[in-house]
Design a protein around this motif. Structure first.
Motif, short mmCIF file in Angstrom:
data_model
loop_
_atom_site.label_atom_id
_atom_site.label_comp_id
_atom_site.label_asym_id
_atom_site.label_seq_id
_atom_site.Cartn_x
_atom_site.Cartn_y
_atom_site.Cartn_z
N LEU B 105 0.87 -1.45 -0.06
CA LEU B 105 0.28 0.05 0.04
C LEU B 105 0.72 1.23 0.06
N ARG B 106 0.71 1.98 -0.99
CA ARG B 106 1.31 3.25 -1.16
C ARG B 106 2.75 3.02 -1.08
N GLY B 107 3.19 2.13 -1.85
CA GLY B 107 4.74 2.07 -2.12
C GLY B 107 5.30 1.20 -1.10
N SER B 108 4.74 0.88 -0.20
CA SER B 108 5.44 0.05 0.96
C SER B 108 4.58 -1.14 1.34
N TRP B 109 5.59 -2.28 1.52
CA TRP B 109 5.13 -3.62 1.90
C TRP B 109 4.17 -3.54 3.17
N ALA B 110 2.92 -3.97 3.06
CA ALA B 110 1.66 -3.64 4.02
C ALA B 110 1.43 -4.79 4.60
N ASN B 111 1.85 -6.05 4.33
CA ASN B 111 1.51 -7.34 4.57
C ASN B 111 1.13 -7.72 6.21
N GLU B 112 2.07 -7.00 7.13
CA GLU B 112 1.81 -7.51 8.42
C GLU B 112 1.42 -6.29 9.29
N GLY B 113 0.34 -6.37 9.83
CA GLY B 113 -0.10 -5.42 10.80
C GLY B 113 -0.38 -3.87 10.32
N LYS B 114 -0.09 -3.74 8.80
CA LYS B 114 -0.32 -2.47 8.32
C LYS B 114 -1.77 -2.36 7.69
N VAL B 115 -2.32 -3.17 7.33
CA VAL B 115 -3.83 -2.70 6.73
C VAL B 115 -4.61 -4.11 7.33
#
Lengths: 168, 654
Positions: B105-115
């Motif tokens: 999401l938005r250029g960053s890896w958002a797999n763990e705990g971010k989404v």
């Protein structure tokens, strides 16, 4: 390629003209027309003058009522830019942009049979007789200051005042 | 609604030209609208967005919001959630490890705990790592509505929503009636997927209920995967199999929901599954017209990341990872609306997370967490102001305090949003269990600005810019193999991204279209070396720098609907191989994915559709989102080839 594509989109949007879902001033004018119809002023001389203070599209809509006869009185619509320029008005419609001139308007019309109607919400608490308010996101209603209206010797039909969103 | 607006318009016109109004006519004034009738686009835009937790439309809600309706989804022919998300600015799909796919999401890896992903109000992220795996998960036809916050949601949603929130409402929970669907995806060399589902619901004044179920079978790709130990046909050696059964009932203020969810995936060597059940009950107590209290209880039990390496083996070995995770939660929410212009929400939550090693038969870790939160919305003619905060801590970290402030307003055709928020990722069970040293919560400072202008009732252009700076970034590391394998989590000092997102919407009676543009890049000072690629300093591993999407839908007749969509993704750089010097990063060429879908209302309530996804056969690969090191590197998953879709659906609404 992408920048050119976006530029094309901007050109498309700019070229599309401008007509959006906006404030429905027809309805505001309709309310003002009915306020004129269901109110009575002392010593009317066959005319009800509606003056729009400031710039508002409601003026264009009210102009469509110009010359119509209500309860035997002919409606006359005009527009001024300053409170001091108001002469012989029965209703002053204060545009949103002139809301800050309300205090001056109240002062110059104090005790006179002038009904002040404001486009902006809540100004009935500061000396206006009627203030428009949008409720439930989209419905146009009005708040009314009957105390002020009575001080100005103007009578409002109960049929109209009972429609108010709130009364003082 | 369209009919009502038309009637109101007729009444307005009638009243305008009528001089002889009676008192009865005066009552008609009460129904007149302050604004001109809504266009099709405005009907979408003016709905309150529940995910933002305040009663404001998407143009005024305190977040950068995307709302996708079931009609948009049905028309597009989307196969699953990822097809929908790829058309949302900022979203990408990448590989974690062993072919498990997650979101960027938005250029960053958002797999763990971010989404944070919510399905009918139930959190779907796993409790061990806070991961949400995607890929033929959530068949698109099971979805009624998706609300997405492309920005921080921690102040409202807590420590799993640092970068975003996806709120999915199922057909059953969002409608009143019955629906059924079946989707088949065919590649030239075999079946890609087959999903079907049923839902039923009944909405009453006091009593409502819903039931929802879907099951699917698919593979991760239909291509061959070349590895040092041989070539694997991914049609037969991989899977993406979802299963979901959920339901709920509400009686007056009581609301009860349950859900069982299962998702099976994996690479040619491993079976990986996520299984979990949850139960949620809440009761709204209306103290008076202005004040309500809602106590909630929730219990979640999961077997996430179950991994065995028994594929193709006749003599199965014990799983290499078999943990159970549970969450027991109690919460109380309060809502106070002292006036039309002020509303306040506040509350507290306590939850206990627990992990248990099923193979070793031993408790691993217990986390006792509590949080307090409050949010106030103050509407003023100049602007709406939302101010809120959340304070959360558990027995292993010192706490996270995240305030937010948002100023938004729609002024006639123009709207603006100025947003500042701190957000956080709470270290999860496994983050603590595998920590090198004491784990700290990851925290972000996020600034966002959005400007929008409605050129006509049918046309809206919205542009936003953001800057995300994340510190104490929680990062996974591993080394070695077999008995020498070692893994850990540690905090890195800084990462983040900045970018611009543009959304252009045009919606007319017979057709609508949308164009989006995404520009996203790294911020200065990133210290997470695992995200860095040698070819560029503007992109993290696996992330594109730019993305353009285009969607056009046209109602050919009242029965036939045609949709075409296109995604253009710029070059990506990702770690694809290993040599004697370590992992090697390569350039992944830009690609264009073009799709087409024709939907036909065969008879009342019954529709059939056919479509082609990836007409140009671009076969976009799914790269790993970081440098996994010599032993943790997973080459890009070969992309699916062109896929032919056949959809059948029945929808009966009361």
């Amino acid at each position: 390629m992408q920048i050119r594509f976006l530029a094309l989109v901007f050109v498309m949007t700019a070229a599309y003209g401008s007509h959006a879902q906006t404030t429905n001033y027809q309805v505001y004018a309709l309310y003002v027309f009915n306020i004129a119809k269901y109110s009575s002023w002392p010593d009317l001389k066959g005319e009800i003058h509606i003056t729009v203070l400031g710039k508002s599209k409601a003026f264009d809509e009210l102009l469509k009522q110009n010359g119509k006869v209500v309860n035997g009185n002919t409606i006359k619509v005009d527009q001024v830019e300053a409170a001091s320029a108001i002469i012989n008005a029965q209703i002053v419609y204060v545009s949103d942009g002139k809301s800050s001139a309300l205090d001056e308007l109240v002062k110059v019309t104090e005790g006179k049979p002038v009904l002040i109607v404001t486009e902006r919400e809540g100004l009935h608490k500061r000396g206006a007789g009627f203030s428009f308010v949008v409720v439930d996101k989209n419905l146009l209603r009005f708040d009314i200051n009957l105390t002020d209206v009575e001080k100005r010797s103007i009578k409002i039909s109960k049929n109209l005042s009972t429609l108010a969103n709130s009364q003082i | 609604m369209k009919t009502v607006s038309l009637q109101l318009y007729v009444v307005t016109i009638f009243l305008l030209f009528s001089i002889t109004l009676s008192a009865q006519d005066l009552d008609s004034l009460m129904t007149l609208e302050a604004f001109t009738p809504e266009s099709e686009l405005q009907k979408d835009l003016n709905k309150d967005v529940s995910v933002s937790a305040v009663k404001l439309s998407s143009r005024e809600s305190p977040g950068i919001v995307t709302v996708i309706s079931s009609q948009d989804i049905v028309n597009s022919g989307a196969r699953d959630l990822t097809d929908v998300l790829k058309f949302v600015p900022g979203f990408d799909v990448l590989q974690d490890l062993q072919f498990v796919q997650g979101l960027g999401l938005r250029g960053s890896w958002a797999n763990e705990g971010k989404v944070l992903v919510l399905f009918d109000g139930v959190p779907m992220n796993d409790l061990l790592y806070q991961v949400f795996a995607v890929g033929n998960r959530f068949p698109a036809d099971a979805i009624e509505r998706i609300e997405i916050i492309r920005g921080p949601g921690s102040a409202v949603y807590g420590g799993s929503a640092e970068y975003g929130v996806i709120n999915i409402i199922s057909k059953a929970a969002g409608t009143d009636g019955f629906s059924a669907f079946h989707t088949t995806g065919l590649h030239s060399n075999g079946l890609g997927r087959m999903n079907f589902g049923l839902s039923a619901s009944k909405k009453g004044k006091d009593f409502s209920w819903f039931l929802n179920a879907y099951k699917g079978k698919g593979n991760t790709s239909n291509q061959t995967y070349e590895s040092p130990d041989g070539a694997y046909d991914l049609r037969t050696t991989t899977e993406q199999d979802p299963l979901n059964i959920g339901g709920g009932l509400s009686y007056k203020g009581l609301d009860v929901k349950f859900m069982y969810d299962e998702y099976k995936t994996g690479d040619p060597y491993s079976n990986i599954s996520f299984k979990g059940g949850s139960f949620l009950a809440q009761y709204q107590i209306k103290v008076n017209q202005k004040f309500s209290l809602t106590p909630k209880i929730q219990y979640i039990r999961q077997l996430p990341w179950y991994i065995d390496e028994n594929k193709g083996k006749t003599d199965p070995e014990p799983p290499i990872f078999d943990f159970r995770a549970t969450r027991t939660q109690g919460q109380i929410d309060a809502a106070y609306d002292p006036s039309r212009k002020v509303s306040v929400n506040f509350g507290g939550v306590y939850f206990q997370d627990h992990s248990y090693d099923r193979y070793a038969k031993e408790d691993v870790l217990t986390l006792d967490n509590f949080a307090f939160y409050a949010q106030g919305l103050f509407k003023h003619r100049l602007a709406n102001t939302t101010i809120g905060f959340r304070y959360e801590k558990n027995n292993l970290y010192s706490g996270a305090f995240v305030p937010r402030i948002a100023i938004t307003k729609k002024i006639e055709d123009f709207h603006f949003k100025l947003l500042y928020s701190k957000s956080f990722r709470s270290p999860s069970l496994q983050n603590f269990s595998l920590a090198l040293v004491d784990m700290k919560p990851e925290k972000s400072n996020v600034f966002e600005v959005e400007l929008g202008y409605q050129f006509t009732p049918e046309m809206l252009l919205a542009v936003n810019a953001y800057h995300i700076s994340t510190k104490d970034v929680i990062i996974y590391g591993s080394e070695g193999d077999g008995d020498d394998f070692n893994e850990w989590y540690e905090n890195y000092s800084k990462s983040g991204s900045k970018g611009i997102e543009v959304v252009y919407n045009l919606k007319r009676k017979k057709w609508y279209g949308q164009i989006t543009y995404t520009l996203q890049e790294t911020i200065d000072g990133n210290t997470v070396d695992k995200f860095v690629v040698p070819q560029t300093s503007k992109q993290y591993a696996g992330m594109p720098h730019q993305k353009v999407t285009f969607n056009l839908n046209y109602a050919l007749t009242t029965r036939f609907n045609l949709n075409t969509s296109l995604i253009q993704v710029g070059a990506r750089y990702a770690y694809t191989d290993v040599d004697d010097n370590g992992p090697i990063a390569s350039k992944l060429s830009p690609y264009t994915q073009w799709n087409f879908f024709l939907n036909c209302k065969v008879v009342k309530n019954f529709s059939a559709g056919v479509g082609v996804f990836d007409i140009l056969n671009a076969k976009p690969v799914v790269p790993q989102a970081y440098n996994g090191g010599v032993n943790g590197l997973y080459p890009p998953i070969p992309g699916r080839t062109r896929e032919f879709i056949v959809k059948l659906s029945y929808q009966f609404n009361r």
